[in-house]
Motif scaffolding. Structure first.
Motif, PDB file in Angstrom:
ATOM      1  N   HIS A   4       0.827  -1.210   0.000  1.00 39.99           N
ATOM      2  CA  HIS A   4       0.000   0.000   0.000  1.00 39.99           C
ATOM      3  C   HIS A   4       0.860   1.257   0.000  1.00 39.99           C
ATOM      4  O   HIS A   4       0.584   2.208  -0.748  1.00 39.99           O
ATOM      5  CB  HIS A   4      -0.942  -0.006   1.215  1.00 39.99           C
ATOM      6  N   ASP A   5       1.907   1.280   0.794  1.00 47.35           N
ATOM      7  CA  ASP A   5       2.800   2.435   0.846  1.00 47.35           C
ATOM      8  C   ASP A   5       3.543   2.626  -0.483  1.00 47.35           C
ATOM      9  O   ASP A   5       3.764   3.763  -0.915  1.00 47.35           O
ATOM     10  CB  ASP A   5       3.799   2.293   1.989  1.00 47.35           C
ATOM     11  N   HIS A   9       3.190   5.932  -2.707  1.00 50.66           N
ATOM     12  CA  HIS A   9       4.403   6.652  -3.083  1.00 50.66           C
ATOM     13  C   HIS A   9       4.435   6.907  -4.593  1.00 50.66           C
ATOM     14  O   HIS A   9       4.721   8.024  -5.046  1.00 50.66           O
ATOM     15  CB  HIS A   9       5.628   5.861  -2.621  1.00 50.66           C
ATOM     16  N   GLN A  10       4.139   5.888  -5.373  1.00 51.05           N
ATOM     17  CA  GLN A  10       4.130   6.036  -6.829  1.00 51.05           C
ATOM     18  C   GLN A  10       3.020   6.976  -7.287  1.00 51.05           C
ATOM     19  O   GLN A  10       3.194   7.739  -8.233  1.00 51.05           O
ATOM     20  CB  GLN A  10       4.006   4.672  -7.519  1.00 51.05           C
ATOM     21  N   TRP A  11       1.885   6.925  -6.617  1.00 49.27           N
ATOM     22  CA  TRP A  11       0.767   7.816  -6.940  1.00 49.27           C
ATOM     23  C   TRP A  11       1.190   9.272  -6.744  1.00 49.27           C
ATOM     24  O   TRP A  11       0.901  10.130  -7.580  1.00 49.27           O
ATOM     25  CB  TRP A  11      -0.439   7.470  -6.071  1.00 49.27           C
ATOM     26  N   PHE A  19      -3.290   7.897 -12.703  1.00 52.99           N
ATOM     27  CA  PHE A  19      -2.452   6.872 -12.080  1.00 52.99           C
ATOM     28  C   PHE A  19      -3.151   5.523 -12.021  1.00 52.99           C
ATOM     29  O   PHE A  19      -2.568   4.497 -12.359  1.00 52.99           O
ATOM     30  CB  PHE A  19      -2.021   7.290 -10.670  1.00 52.99           C
ATOM     31  N   MET A  20      -4.405   5.516 -11.584  1.00 49.56           N
ATOM     32  CA  MET A  20      -5.099   4.238 -11.426  1.00 49.56           C
ATOM     33  C   MET A  20      -5.290   3.550 -12.774  1.00 49.56           C
ATOM     34  O   MET A  20      -5.161   2.336 -12.878  1.00 49.56           O
ATOM     35  CB  MET A  20      -6.444   4.440 -10.722  1.00 49.56           C
ATOM     36  N   GLU A  21      -5.566   4.319 -13.815  1.00 50.44           N
ATOM     37  CA  GLU A  21      -5.712   3.730 -15.148  1.00 50.44           C
ATOM     38  C   GLU A  21      -4.405   3.090 -15.607  1.00 50.44           C
ATOM     39  O   GLU A  21      -4.394   1.988 -16.139  1.00 50.44           O
ATOM     40  CB  GLU A  21      -6.166   4.794 -16.152  1.00 50.44           C
ATOM     41  N   VAL A  22      -3.307   3.782 -15.383  1.00 48.39           N
ATOM     42  CA  VAL A  22      -1.992   3.255 -15.777  1.00 48.39           C
ATOM     43  C   VAL A  22      -1.666   2.009 -14.962  1.00 48.39           C
ATOM     44  O   VAL A  22      -1.214   0.993 -15.509  1.00 48.39           O
ATOM     45  CB  VAL A  22      -0.898   4.333 -15.611  1.00 48.39           C
TER      46      VAL A  22
END
Length: 79
Positions: A4-5, A9-11, A19-22
Motif C-alpha cells: 500500500h505504501d 508513493h508512486q501515486w 495513475f489508477m488507469e496506468v
C-alpha cells in the motif's frame, strides 16, 4: 515498505494524473501475459509486456483532454 505504501508513493510521484488507469493497465497486461503462458505456452518477456502495455495505453489517449494527452504521450515515448 508495504504494498500500500509503495502504491501511494508512486501515486504521489506520478502526479495523480491517470495513475489508477496506468496501474490497472499494467496489471491487466501482466494478467494477459500470464494467461498466454498458461493457455498458449508462450513465455512472457519484459519487452513483450512493455510493448503491449504501451499499445493499450496509447488507445486510452483518445479519451484525454489535449493538455493531458501530450503529457501521457511524452511519458509513453520515454518508456
Amino acid at each position: 515498505m508495504n504494498f500500500h505504501d509503495m502504491i501511494l508513493h508512486q501515486w504521489l510521484l506520478f502526479g495523480h494524473l491517470c495513475f489508477m488507469e496506468v496501474f490497472l493497465l499494467a496489471a491487466w497486461n501482466i494478467w494477459k501475459h500470464l494467461n498466454n503462458l498458461v493457455f498458449n505456452n508462450v513465455l512472457p518477456t519484459t519487452s513483450s509486456w512493455k510493448r503491449a502495455f504501451k499499445a493499450d495505453l496509447s488507445l486510452h489517449l483518445v479519451g484525454l483532454r489535449d493538455d493531458k494527452k501530450l503529457f501521457v504521450q511524452s511519458w509513453i515515448d520515454i518508456l
